[in-house]
Design a protein around this motif. Structure first.
Motif, PDB file in Angstrom:
ATOM      1  N   GLN A  10       0.836  -1.202   0.000  1.00 45.60           N
ATOM      2  CA  GLN A  10       0.000   0.000   0.000  1.00 45.60           C
ATOM      3  C   GLN A  10       0.867   1.247   0.000  1.00 45.60           C
ATOM      4  O   GLN A  10       0.580   2.215  -0.708  1.00 45.60           O
ATOM      5  N   ALA A  11       1.954   1.217   0.780  1.00 43.16           N
ATOM      6  CA  ALA A  11       2.858   2.363   0.841  1.00 43.16           C
ATOM      7  C   ALA A  11       3.456   2.639  -0.532  1.00 43.16           C
ATOM      8  O   ALA A  11       3.617   3.793  -0.932  1.00 43.16           O
ATOM      9  N   LEU A  14       0.932   4.424  -2.696  1.00 42.26           N
ATOM     10  CA  LEU A  14       0.814   5.811  -2.251  1.00 42.26           C
ATOM     11  C   LEU A  14       2.027   6.620  -2.701  1.00 42.26           C
ATOM     12  O   LEU A  14       1.905   7.747  -3.166  1.00 42.26           O
ATOM     13  N   ARG A  15       3.203   5.999  -2.569  1.00 39.49           N
ATOM     14  CA  ARG A  15       4.452   6.666  -2.932  1.00 39.49           C
ATOM     15  C   ARG A  15       4.437   7.102  -4.404  1.00 39.49           C
ATOM     16  O   ARG A  15       4.910   8.188  -4.744  1.00 39.49           O
ATOM     17  N   THR A  78      -6.259   1.978 -13.783  1.00 40.68           N
ATOM     18  CA  THR A  78      -6.981   1.820 -12.515  1.00 40.68           C
ATOM     19  C   THR A  78      -7.709   3.118 -12.174  1.00 40.68           C
ATOM     20  O   THR A  78      -7.193   3.949 -11.440  1.00 40.68           O
ATOM     21  N   CYS A  80      -9.824   3.829 -10.219  1.00 46.77           N
ATOM     22  CA  CYS A  80     -10.084   4.062  -8.800  1.00 46.77           C
ATOM     23  C   CYS A  80      -9.035   4.940  -8.130  1.00 46.77           C
ATOM     24  O   CYS A  80      -9.251   5.422  -7.021  1.00 46.77           O
ATOM     25  N   PHE A  84      -8.282   8.736  -4.547  1.00 46.75           N
ATOM     26  CA  PHE A  84      -7.261   9.333  -3.692  1.00 46.75           C
ATOM     27  C   PHE A  84      -7.456  10.836  -3.591  1.00 46.75           C
ATOM     28  O   PHE A  84      -7.157  11.434  -2.564  1.00 46.75           O
ATOM     29  N   CYS A  87     -10.019  11.336  -0.977  1.00 48.65           N
ATOM     30  CA  CYS A  87      -9.437  11.053   0.341  1.00 48.65           C
ATOM     31  C   CYS A  87      -8.540  12.197   0.791  1.00 48.65           C
ATOM     32  O   CYS A  87      -8.663  12.695   1.913  1.00 48.65           O
TER      33      CYS A  87
ATOM     34  N   ALA B  18       2.705   7.714   2.735  1.00 50.42           N
ATOM     35  CA  ALA B  18       3.361   6.726   1.875  1.00 50.42           C
ATOM     36  C   ALA B  18       4.588   6.099   2.520  1.00 50.42           C
ATOM     37  O   ALA B  18       5.696   6.172   1.980  1.00 50.42           O
ATOM     38  N   ASN B  83      -9.471   5.809   4.896  1.00 48.94           N
ATOM     39  CA  ASN B  83     -10.001   5.571   3.553  1.00 48.94           C
ATOM     40  C   ASN B  83      -8.890   5.254   2.559  1.00 48.94           C
ATOM     41  O   ASN B  83      -9.115   4.609   1.548  1.00 48.94           O
ATOM     42  N   PHE B  84      -7.678   5.738   2.867  1.00 46.88           N
ATOM     43  CA  PHE B  84      -6.559   5.473   1.974  1.00 46.88           C
ATOM     44  C   PHE B  84      -6.280   3.984   1.872  1.00 46.88           C
ATOM     45  O   PHE B  84      -5.850   3.498   0.838  1.00 46.88           O
ATOM     46  N   PHE B  85      -6.536   3.266   2.947  1.00 48.88           N
ATOM     47  CA  PHE B  85      -6.316   1.816   2.926  1.00 48.88           C
ATOM     48  C   PHE B  85      -7.247   1.189   1.902  1.00 48.88           C
ATOM     49  O   PHE B  85      -6.858   0.343   1.116  1.00 48.88           O
ATOM     50  N   CYS B  87      -8.648   2.723  -0.668  1.00 50.37           N
ATOM     51  CA  CYS B  87      -8.218   3.156  -2.002  1.00 50.37           C
ATOM     52  C   CYS B  87      -7.032   2.336  -2.486  1.00 50.37           C
ATOM     53  O   CYS B  87      -7.039   1.813  -3.601  1.00 50.37           O
ATOM     54  N   ALA B  88      -6.007   2.225  -1.629  1.00 48.77           N
ATOM     55  CA  ALA B  88      -4.791   1.503  -2.014  1.00 48.77           C
ATOM     56  C   ALA B  88      -5.092   0.039  -2.311  1.00 48.77           C
ATOM     57  O   ALA B  88      -4.606  -0.517  -3.300  1.00 48.77           O
ATOM     58  N   THR B  89      -5.920  -0.563  -1.487  1.00 52.97           N
ATOM     59  CA  THR B  89      -6.289  -1.964  -1.687  1.00 52.97           C
ATOM     60  C   THR B  89      -7.014  -2.133  -3.014  1.00 52.97           C
ATOM     61  O   THR B  89      -6.792  -3.094  -3.747  1.00 52.97           O
ATOM     62  N   GLN B  90      -7.867  -1.155  -3.305  1.00 54.30           N
ATOM     63  CA  GLN B  90      -8.652  -1.192  -4.543  1.00 54.30           C
ATOM     64  C   GLN B  90      -7.720  -1.131  -5.762  1.00 54.30           C
ATOM     65  O   GLN B  90      -7.891  -1.869  -6.726  1.00 54.30           O
ATOM     66  N   VAL B  91      -6.709  -0.260  -5.693  1.00 52.54           N
ATOM     67  CA  VAL B  91      -5.744  -0.150  -6.801  1.00 52.54           C
ATOM     68  C   VAL B  91      -4.997  -1.464  -6.954  1.00 52.54           C
ATOM     69  O   VAL B  91      -4.853  -1.989  -8.067  1.00 52.54           O
ATOM     70  N   LEU B  92      -4.550  -2.033  -5.846  1.00 49.74           N
ATOM     71  CA  LEU B  92      -3.807  -3.294  -5.890  1.00 49.74           C
ATOM     72  C   LEU B  92      -4.660  -4.397  -6.504  1.00 49.74           C
ATOM     73  O   LEU B  92      -4.171  -5.212  -7.285  1.00 49.74           O
ATOM     74  N   GLU B  94      -7.377  -3.908  -8.489  1.00 51.46           N
ATOM     75  CA  GLU B  94      -7.730  -3.551  -9.862  1.00 51.46           C
ATOM     76  C   GLU B  94      -6.594  -3.848 -10.848  1.00 51.46           C
ATOM     77  O   GLU B  94      -6.817  -4.329 -11.950  1.00 51.46           O
ATOM     78  N   ARG B  95      -5.370  -3.580 -10.427  1.00 52.11           N
ATOM     79  CA  ARG B  95      -4.250  -3.777 -11.346  1.00 52.11           C
ATOM     80  C   ARG B  95      -3.838  -5.228 -11.431  1.00 52.11           C
ATOM     81  O   ARG B  95      -3.089  -5.617 -12.324  1.00 52.11           O
TER      82      ARG B  95
END
Lengths: 97, 97
Positions: A10-11, A14-15, A78, A80, A84, A87, B18, B83-85, B87-92, B94-95
């Motif tokens: 996740q980091a 975000l990075r 993506t 989605c 961000f 957020c 991040a 909420n970032f969690f 979002c990040a999970t969703q990107v992971l 989705e990709r």
DNA sequence: CTGCTACTTGACAGATAGGCCAAATAGAAA
DNA sequence: TTTCTATTTGGCCTATCTGTCAAGTAGCAG
């Protein structure tokens, strides 16, 4: 679910998004694909810099490219990631109170 | 709304989040306040490192501290960072398709 | 005051990141 | 083939980030 490697991944996502120019790229692409040159016109700076931001986004599976003649068009893989923006805006709003 | 300084601010918020350790801190604090020592037990490493991550989060208005005797307790000021969690999970997710 | 616990801060080294210029490459056209 | 356009890649330099150790501070107990 909430293990360490999960946070690491996740980091990383975000990075990749945590940069003014890359956010601008994502924002622009969320409204449809466009070329590297188009993005440079919006963001400014060297074309090679834009290209490197795109390469990073591509390496993380966030965008995809397509060549048509000599022009390379990028598009969001993506959609989605746009969440961000919501957020981040929410955090900015929440902390200003 | 979608001007440059807006993206700069959003990028700064993302930048602060991040980082593996800072995400772990936010995740832990989203379930209630705790001390610096508690966080070190979860994250590991030097106590001063944890303290610096907390200072950064505090400087950006994401957490707040409170001292009780010799112990400093931190708590989340902007719960919406969770909420970032999502979002990040969703990107992971989705990709990976 | 002294010592102890719980953090914070300063200094500093090593690792990453970001941007620019110059050179390389891809595809189409002359 | 040579040239032109659009983009990518390689160096390289500077700036920022991270983590560690050592020293400093805050509050409390003895």
């Amino acid at each position: 679910m909430a293990n360490r490697s999960m946070f690491t991944k996740q980091a990383k996502v975000l990075r990749v998004l945590a940069h003014e120019s890359r956010l601008m790229i994502v924002d622009r692409l969320s409204r449809g694909e466009c070329s590297v040159g188009d993005l440079r016109d919006i963001i400014g700076g060297d074309l090679s810099t834009i290209s490197k931001h795109l390469a990073l986004l591509r390496a993380h599976g966030i965008v995809e490219d397509r060549r048509e003649r000599t022009t390379v068009y990028y598009r969001l893989l993506t959609p989605c990631v746009s969440n961000f923006f919501t957020c981040a805006t929410q955090v900015l709003k929440e902390r200003s109170r």
